[in-house]
Design an enzyme around this catalytic site. Sequence first.
Site, PDB file in Angstrom:
ATOM      1  CG  HIS A 228      -4.110  -1.011  -0.711  1.00  0.00           C
ATOM      2  ND1 HIS A 228      -3.941  -0.855   0.644  1.00  0.00           N
ATOM      3  CD2 HIS A 228      -4.559  -2.279  -0.885  1.00  0.00           C
ATOM      4  CE1 HIS A 228      -4.284  -1.972   1.256  1.00  0.00           C
ATOM      5  NE2 HIS A 228      -4.659  -2.857   0.345  1.00  0.00           N
TER       6      HIS A 228
ATOM      7  CB  SER B 249      -0.944  -0.023   1.203  1.00  0.00           C
ATOM      8  OG  SER B 249      -1.844   1.056   1.153  1.00  0.00           O
TER       9      SER B 249
ATOM     10  CG  ASP C 149      -5.579  -5.494   2.758  1.00  0.00           C
ATOM     11  OD1 ASP C 149      -6.215  -6.521   3.035  1.00  0.00           O
ATOM     12  OD2 ASP C 149      -5.334  -5.132   1.590  1.00  0.00           O
TER      13      ASP C 149
END
Length: 342
Positions: free
Chosen positions: A190, A163, A283
């Site tokens: 992401h 991310s 995540d």
Amino acid sequence: MKIGIANDVPMAAEALRRVVASTQEHEVLWIARTGLEAVRFCAEQRPDLVLMDLNMPELDGVEATRRIMDESPCAILVVTGRPQDSVNQVFRALGAGALDVTATPMLAGKADGAAELLHKIKTMDKLIRHSGGNQSMQPRIRERPEPEPKIAGLKSLVAIGASTGGPLAIVRILSGWKPPPGCAIVVVQHIDANFAGHFARWLGEQLPIPVRAIEHGDMLTPGEVLVAKSNDHLVLDEKLQLSYDPNPRDYAYRPSVDVFFRCVAQHWDGEAVGVLLTGMGRDGAEGLLAMRQAGKHTIAQDQASSAVYGMPRAAAEIDAAASILPLDKIGNCLRNITGGSR
């Protein structure tokens, strides 16, 4: 949300201020006209979110992002005129710690530009709250110097999730490790679907390995870096076919690293490595644990080399990573596990 605006163009800054002020959910905390002002204002009044332009005097948006993440870390959304014309700068900013990118409403060429920005801010708000707020983001520590699978020729799989700070981290890993011929690499980063295609092309320009965005229905293939390109979640089925699934719809992280890692744990019978890199939130941690419990190799980036030590920290806390390594060591670890060369 308390929002800081960093933009040296008065008309653009005013357009952003009006968009933010159009809803009672947000307030403009300050407007910085230079990159240096943005760094200083973040130190003095840290906002929940900074809307960061790329081209500014004194410090550009990339360096301002880097300084903020080093000194007063907070969520940063790159908001610039035409992101597609500044691909290298955009990915340098994402590598420095920005969460996402979107176009400035007044320059977007769309009547719904303001609505798109508010939707993006709402997504950022959800992500920040889900991650425990900006107080969970600490100033970054300076980095110190099985059975045969079902596709012919495919012997191993490396699944990479990232991310905040991910684009440059991915390049550093894959530019220092040449995978063996039978290895497939899947990247779940992401990033908004509108910019995912640019990300795949940019990544292909940085690496000596072929890179392509994953289309719905593609099969795993060796010798390529396959990149998720949708806001829906990337999934892998028992036939090793890749597709996109909108569920779970209420999940803040899109595409989700957890979803793909769990698919690997469930459906991949051969040798696999899960790599969880820098990022805000949690995540990927549960998915990495599922991979480890399924007998796969698991790696998490260490704190010193992470732009934001959120996702890897979450993995470390639940013992999901068999190895916790700095970026410069991850390529060597992949080579030891799967083969390949420098």
